[in-house]
Design a protein around this motif. Structure first.
Motif, PDB file in Angstrom:
ATOM      1  N   ALA A   1     -27.280  77.387  13.120  1.00 60.20           N
ATOM      2  CA  ALA A   1     -27.250  75.928  13.229  1.00 60.20           C
ATOM      3  C   ALA A   1     -26.089  75.470  14.107  1.00 60.20           C
ATOM      4  CB  ALA A   1     -27.144  75.297  11.845  1.00 60.20           C
ATOM      5  N   ARG A   2     -24.958  76.172  14.028  1.00 62.35           N
ATOM      6  CA  ARG A   2     -23.782  75.790  14.814  1.00 62.35           C
ATOM      7  C   ARG A   2     -23.841  76.359  16.221  1.00 62.35           C
ATOM      8  NH1 ARG A   2     -20.953  74.099  17.745  1.00 62.35           N
ATOM      9  NH2 ARG A   2     -18.717  73.743  17.762  1.00 62.35           N
ATOM     10  N   TYR A   3     -24.451  77.542  16.378  1.00 54.57           N
ATOM     11  CA  TYR A   3     -24.513  78.204  17.681  1.00 54.57           C
ATOM     12  C   TYR A   3     -25.976  78.524  18.016  1.00 54.57           C
ATOM     13  CZ  TYR A   3     -19.550  78.813  16.719  1.00 54.57           C
ATOM     14  OH  TYR A   3     -18.224  78.579  16.426  1.00 54.57           O
ATOM     15  N   PRO A   4     -26.745  77.507  18.382  1.00 51.08           N
ATOM     16  CA  PRO A   4     -28.169  77.731  18.682  1.00 51.08           C
ATOM     17  C   PRO A   4     -28.339  78.517  19.977  1.00 51.08           C
ATOM     18  CG  PRO A   4     -27.550  75.499  19.248  1.00 51.08           C
ATOM     19  CD  PRO A   4     -26.357  76.105  18.573  1.00 51.08           C
ATOM     20  N   GLY A   5     -29.476  79.180  20.110  1.00 47.86           N
ATOM     21  CA  GLY A   5     -29.744  79.958  21.311  1.00 47.86           C
ATOM     22  C   GLY A   5     -31.232  80.094  21.554  1.00 47.86           C
ATOM     23  N   LYS A   6     -31.587  80.897  22.538  1.00 42.37           N
ATOM     24  CA  LYS A   6     -32.990  80.997  22.939  1.00 42.37           C
ATOM     25  C   LYS A   6     -33.847  81.770  21.938  1.00 42.37           C
ATOM     26  CE  LYS A   6     -32.604  85.135  25.869  1.00 42.37           C
ATOM     27  NZ  LYS A   6     -32.825  85.673  27.221  1.00 42.37           N
ATOM     28  N   ARG A   7     -33.218  82.490  21.001  1.00 42.83           N
ATOM     29  CA  ARG A   7     -34.005  83.209  19.996  1.00 42.83           C
ATOM     30  C   ARG A   7     -34.746  82.249  19.062  1.00 42.83           C
ATOM     31  NH1 ARG A   7     -32.760  88.654  19.493  1.00 42.83           N
ATOM     32  NH2 ARG A   7     -31.002  89.365  20.762  1.00 42.83           N
ATOM     33  N   ARG A   8     -34.205  81.064  18.898  1.00 41.01           N
ATOM     34  CA  ARG A   8     -34.842  80.082  18.029  1.00 41.01           C
ATOM     35  C   ARG A   8     -35.851  79.278  18.831  1.00 41.01           C
ATOM     36  NH1 ARG A   8     -31.660  75.520  14.382  1.00 41.01           N
ATOM     37  NH2 ARG A   8     -33.525  74.452  13.581  1.00 41.01           N
ATOM     38  N   ILE A   9     -37.033  79.126  18.283  1.00 40.81           N
ATOM     39  CA  ILE A   9     -38.097  78.380  18.947  1.00 40.81           C
ATOM     40  C   ILE A   9     -38.007  76.909  18.547  1.00 40.81           C
ATOM     41  CG2 ILE A   9     -40.574  78.149  19.314  1.00 40.81           C
ATOM     42  CD1 ILE A   9     -39.441  80.742  20.366  1.00 40.81           C
ATOM     43  N   TYR A  10     -37.818  76.056  19.542  1.00 43.43           N
ATOM     44  CA  TYR A  10     -37.780  74.617  19.299  1.00 43.43           C
ATOM     45  C   TYR A  10     -39.094  74.000  19.755  1.00 43.43           C
ATOM     46  CZ  TYR A  10     -32.753  75.168  18.613  1.00 43.43           C
ATOM     47  OH  TYR A  10     -31.519  75.551  18.151  1.00 43.43           O
ATOM     48  N   ARG A  11     -39.608  73.092  18.949  1.00 43.61           N
ATOM     49  CA  ARG A  11     -40.867  72.416  19.262  1.00 43.61           C
ATOM     50  C   ARG A  11     -40.644  71.003  19.775  1.00 43.61           C
ATOM     51  NH1 ARG A  11     -43.997  76.835  19.593  1.00 43.61           N
ATOM     52  NH2 ARG A  11     -43.950  78.052  17.652  1.00 43.61           N
ATOM     53  N   GLU A  12     -39.512  70.417  19.418  1.00 43.23           N
ATOM     54  CA  GLU A  12     -39.216  69.036  19.757  1.00 43.23           C
ATOM     55  C   GLU A  12     -37.880  68.959  20.489  1.00 43.23           C
ATOM     56  OE1 GLU A  12     -41.309  66.615  19.244  1.00 43.23           O
ATOM     57  OE2 GLU A  12     -42.744  67.833  18.082  1.00 43.23           O
ATOM     58  N   PRO A  13     -37.628  67.865  21.201  1.00 46.28           N
ATOM     59  CA  PRO A  13     -36.327  67.695  21.846  1.00 46.28           C
ATOM     60  C   PRO A  13     -35.200  67.847  20.832  1.00 46.28           C
ATOM     61  CG  PRO A  13     -37.850  66.033  22.636  1.00 46.28           C
ATOM     62  CD  PRO A  13     -38.544  66.732  21.505  1.00 46.28           C
ATOM     63  N   VAL A  14     -34.119  68.483  21.253  1.00 48.58           N
ATOM     64  CA  VAL A  14     -33.004  68.738  20.362  1.00 48.58           C
ATOM     65  C   VAL A  14     -31.702  68.329  21.051  1.00 48.58           C
ATOM     66  CG1 VAL A  14     -32.882  71.150  21.129  1.00 48.58           C
ATOM     67  CG2 VAL A  14     -31.812  70.489  18.978  1.00 48.58           C
TER      68      VAL A  14
ATOM     69  N   ARG B   1     -25.694  60.891  24.688  1.00 50.33           N
ATOM     70  CA  ARG B   1     -26.223  62.109  24.076  1.00 50.33           C
ATOM     71  C   ARG B   1     -26.805  63.038  25.135  1.00 50.33           C
ATOM     72  NH1 ARG B   1     -28.991  60.213  18.306  1.00 50.33           N
ATOM     73  NH2 ARG B   1     -27.043  59.426  17.399  1.00 50.33           N
ATOM     74  N   VAL B   2     -26.817  64.321  24.800  1.00 46.24           N
ATOM     75  CA  VAL B   2     -27.301  65.361  25.710  1.00 46.24           C
ATOM     76  C   VAL B   2     -28.449  66.085  25.012  1.00 46.24           C
ATOM     77  CG1 VAL B   2     -26.693  67.465  26.967  1.00 46.24           C
ATOM     78  CG2 VAL B   2     -25.003  65.617  26.739  1.00 46.24           C
ATOM     79  N   TYR B   3     -29.570  66.240  25.712  1.00 47.94           N
ATOM     80  CA  TYR B   3     -30.766  66.791  25.086  1.00 47.94           C
ATOM     81  C   TYR B   3     -31.330  67.980  25.849  1.00 47.94           C
ATOM     82  CZ  TYR B   3     -31.150  62.702  22.012  1.00 47.94           C
ATOM     83  OH  TYR B   3     -30.931  61.740  21.060  1.00 47.94           O
ATOM     84  N   HIS B   4     -31.857  68.927  25.069  1.00 43.73           N
ATOM     85  CA  HIS B   4     -32.673  70.026  25.588  1.00 43.73           C
ATOM     86  C   HIS B   4     -34.122  69.710  25.246  1.00 43.73           C
ATOM     87  CE1 HIS B   4     -34.436  73.963  26.168  1.00 43.73           C
ATOM     88  NE2 HIS B   4     -34.729  74.061  24.892  1.00 43.73           N
ATOM     89  N   LEU B   5     -35.009  69.779  26.262  1.00 39.87           N
ATOM     90  CA  LEU B   5     -36.433  69.471  26.072  1.00 39.87           C
ATOM     91  C   LEU B   5     -37.237  70.763  26.197  1.00 39.87           C
ATOM     92  CD1 LEU B   5     -36.709  66.192  28.207  1.00 39.87           C
ATOM     93  CD2 LEU B   5     -35.872  66.497  25.870  1.00 39.87           C
TER      94      LEU B   5
END
Length: 262
Positions: A150-163, A209-213
């Protein structure tokens, strides 16, 4: 004007032409201008752009002025509501820029948004990162991401929505012109690395704010400029890292980092 697309080039002629082809092919429905800042290339980049893409504006530098300063040259005269900082080794996909603009239009507190970068085989690249801290620089990042996802997210985690993230990798980042007017342009003390990280840091401190899509994908043929001079790239990276700490982490953290990296 919807978007001012800014591409900084240094001896990546074929990549640049490929990037510009993707801009031409995928940005229908948007009012855009495209600005190439050439940092003293010796491979005929500017001549090729003038021949194949005559509508593109070229700012020609007589030497390599660095990534931040070159982008700032274009930002000074850019007319778009948004600025797309696009690496020459990136390739836009159909609908990618439209998707970025649509997200920013409906998210008024977003200062920066960037997409998911992928390799040519479709595999995902790291597209965002935490701000550098003593923990991220003196300990193994892979272990930190495993223990504290949660504190150090990375590409291993699959995101479905903007974060919302700390910072994005700047290969294809859309920046709100209003945010630039309040925060300022890129810090020219950085020559090649971490200038976008510093920018995102200042954006967030100012309330943007800064977002990853994750649903928007862009090809990134990463590292091509760096490959031309790997030793200098390594030196420049650490110069930028120390600079980020000196500017944003205080004297104690800066000296601990220097000692830890010695």
């Amino acid at each position: 004007m919807d978007v001012s697309i800014i591409i900084v080039n240094w001896n990546t002629r074929e990549l640049l032409l490929n990037c510009l082809s993707s801009v031409l092919a995928t940005t229908s429905g948007l009012a855009i201008e495209t600005i190439v800042v050439d940092n003293g290339s010796q491979d005929g980049s500017s001549e090729a752009v003038r021949k194949e893409f005559p509508a593109v504006t070229i700012i020609q530098n007589d030497r390599n002025r660095g990534f931040a300063r070159a982008n700032n040259q274009a930002l000074a005269g850019a007319a778009g509501r948004y600025f797309l900082l696009l690496n020459s080794d990136a390739v836009l996909t159909e609908g990618s820029l439209q998707g970025l603009v649509s997200f920013m239009d409906r998210t008024p507190d977003a200062g920066v948004a960037a997409c998911q970068y992928i390799d040519t085989d479709g595999s995902r690249q790291n597209s965002f990162d935490n701000f550098p801290t003593l923990a991220t620089e003196l300990f193994n990042k892979t272990i930190l991401k495993f223990l504290f996802p949660a504190r150090y997210p990375g590409k291993r985690r699959i995101y479905r929505e903007p974060v919302e993230v700390d910072s994005v990798i700047g290969a294809c980042m859309l920046v709100r012109a209003e945010a630039v007017r309040t925060v300022g342009v890129l810090d020219e003390d950085y020559f090649f690395f971490l200038e976008e990280t510093d920018w995102c840091y200042r954006m967030r401190r100012a309330g943007w704010r800064v977002y990853h899509l994750p649903g928007i994908r862009v090809y990134h043929l990463q590292g091509k400029s760096k490959e031309k001079s790997p030793v200098n790239a390594w030196i420049e990276y650490y110069r930028s890292l120390y600079l980020f700490f000196k500017k944003n982490r205080g004297g104690f953290s800066y000296y601990v980092l220097r000692a830890g990296k010695a």
